[in-house]
Design an enzyme around this catalytic site. Structure first.
Site, PDB file in Angstrom:
ATOM      1  N   CYS A  76       0.524  -1.240   0.076  1.00 61.30           N
ATOM      2  CA  CYS A  76      -0.053  -0.217  -0.109  1.00 61.30           C
ATOM      3  C   CYS A  76       0.680   0.764   0.074  1.00 61.30           C
ATOM      4  O   CYS A  76       1.598   1.768  -0.852  1.00 61.30           O
ATOM      5  CB  CYS A  76      -0.830  -0.022   1.008  1.00 61.30           C
ATOM      6  SG  CYS A  76      -2.049   1.047   1.259  1.00 61.30           S
ATOM      7  N   HIS A 178      -4.044  -4.894  -0.216  1.00 57.21           N
ATOM      8  CA  HIS A 178      -3.484  -5.563   1.346  1.00 57.21           C
ATOM      9  C   HIS A 178      -3.527  -6.646   1.182  1.00 57.21           C
ATOM     10  O   HIS A 178      -4.250  -7.712   1.536  1.00 57.21           O
ATOM     11  CB  HIS A 178      -4.015  -4.684   1.975  1.00 57.21           C
ATOM     12  CG  HIS A 178      -4.158  -2.975   2.491  1.00 57.21           C
ATOM     13  ND1 HIS A 178      -3.246  -3.271   3.894  1.00 57.21           N
ATOM     14  CD2 HIS A 178      -5.015  -2.303   2.102  1.00 57.21           C
ATOM     15  CE1 HIS A 178      -3.196  -1.818   3.807  1.00 57.21           C
ATOM     16  NE2 HIS A 178      -4.055  -1.093   2.930  1.00 57.21           N
ATOM     17  N   GLU A 180      -2.566  -9.172   2.835  1.00 54.05           N
ATOM     18  CA  GLU A 180      -3.588  -9.832   4.522  1.00 54.05           C
ATOM     19  C   GLU A 180      -4.484  -9.484   4.698  1.00 54.05           C
ATOM     20  O   GLU A 180      -5.282 -10.413   5.882  1.00 54.05           O
ATOM     21  CB  GLU A 180      -2.631  -9.212   5.560  1.00 54.05           C
ATOM     22  CG  GLU A 180      -2.710  -7.735   5.446  1.00 54.05           C
ATOM     23  CD  GLU A 180      -2.358  -6.331   5.092  1.00 54.05           C
ATOM     24  OE1 GLU A 180      -2.361  -5.490   4.947  1.00 54.05           O
ATOM     25  OE2 GLU A 180      -1.128  -6.924   3.704  1.00 54.05           O
TER      26      GLU A 180
END
Length: 196
Positions: A76, A178, A180
């Protein structure tokens, strides 16, 4: 083992939780002295790119990051830090990629920030996207994007404009989304990075 660069501009809870789920070893990099312990690095980041760059400068880690020869992944704002310049804060970034970070113009059909799931298409073969089908969905939250480039774009997505969802140069990688927070394929990407 992955070293997470801690410079005061990244909420890392979701990232460390994902690495723990995947049984990927990690530790924190607070200073140059910590760098030698790790095989690869992640530069996380949330919020304002100009402010993040200022914090990174104050950490004293910039020369070591720029000279790094181990695999390094920006996520990001961490990816935007790898570029030459960001319109957010009118600030020079690390300059590892000669491309710019620009603000979305926005439209009734494309609200800013760009928030939610979007399809990502890898444009070159690279182990970072191994076993990730073209058009897989990843989770984005951002108001600024990295301009599409034929040389450095590794994967692209479209949100009113085609832009770089991932960039790659030598040992440096970046993802605007992202991983994750991106479910199965986000976890696959983190696993792939841990083996590059």
């Amino acid at each position: 083992m992955i070293g997470i660069i801690r410079y005061g501009a990244g909420n890392i809870f979701s990232l460390t939780a994902a690495l723990e789920r995947l049984d990927i070893s990690y530790g924190m990099v607070h200073s140059e002295a910590d760098l030698g312990q790790f095989d690869r690095y992640i530069i996380p980041g949330v919020g304002h790119a100009g402010a993040a760059m200022d914090k990174l400068q104050k950490s004293g880690l910039v020369p070591s990051i720029k000279a790094q020869q181990k695999p390094t992944l920006g996520i990001c704002v961490g990816m935007q830090l790898l570029t030459a310049y960001s319109e957010e804060g009118d600030a020079n970034m690390l300059g590892l990629f000669p491309v710019k970070t620009l603000k979305f113009a926005g439209s009734p059909d494309h609200k800013v920030p760009h928030t939610g799931w979007n399809k990502v298409f890898a444009e070159r073969d690279n182990p970072l996207f191994k076993d990730i089908p073209a058009g897989s969905h990843f989770y984005f939250v951002h108001s600024y994007f990295i301009e599409y480039d034929d040389v450095y774009t590794l994967a692209a997505t479209d949100y009113g404009i085609k832009f770089s969802a991932s960039i790659w140069r030598d040992n440096f990688y970046g993802v605007q989304f992202h991983p994750e927070k991106s479910g199965q394929y986000g976890e696959t990407l983190l696993k792939n990075f841990s083996k590059i």
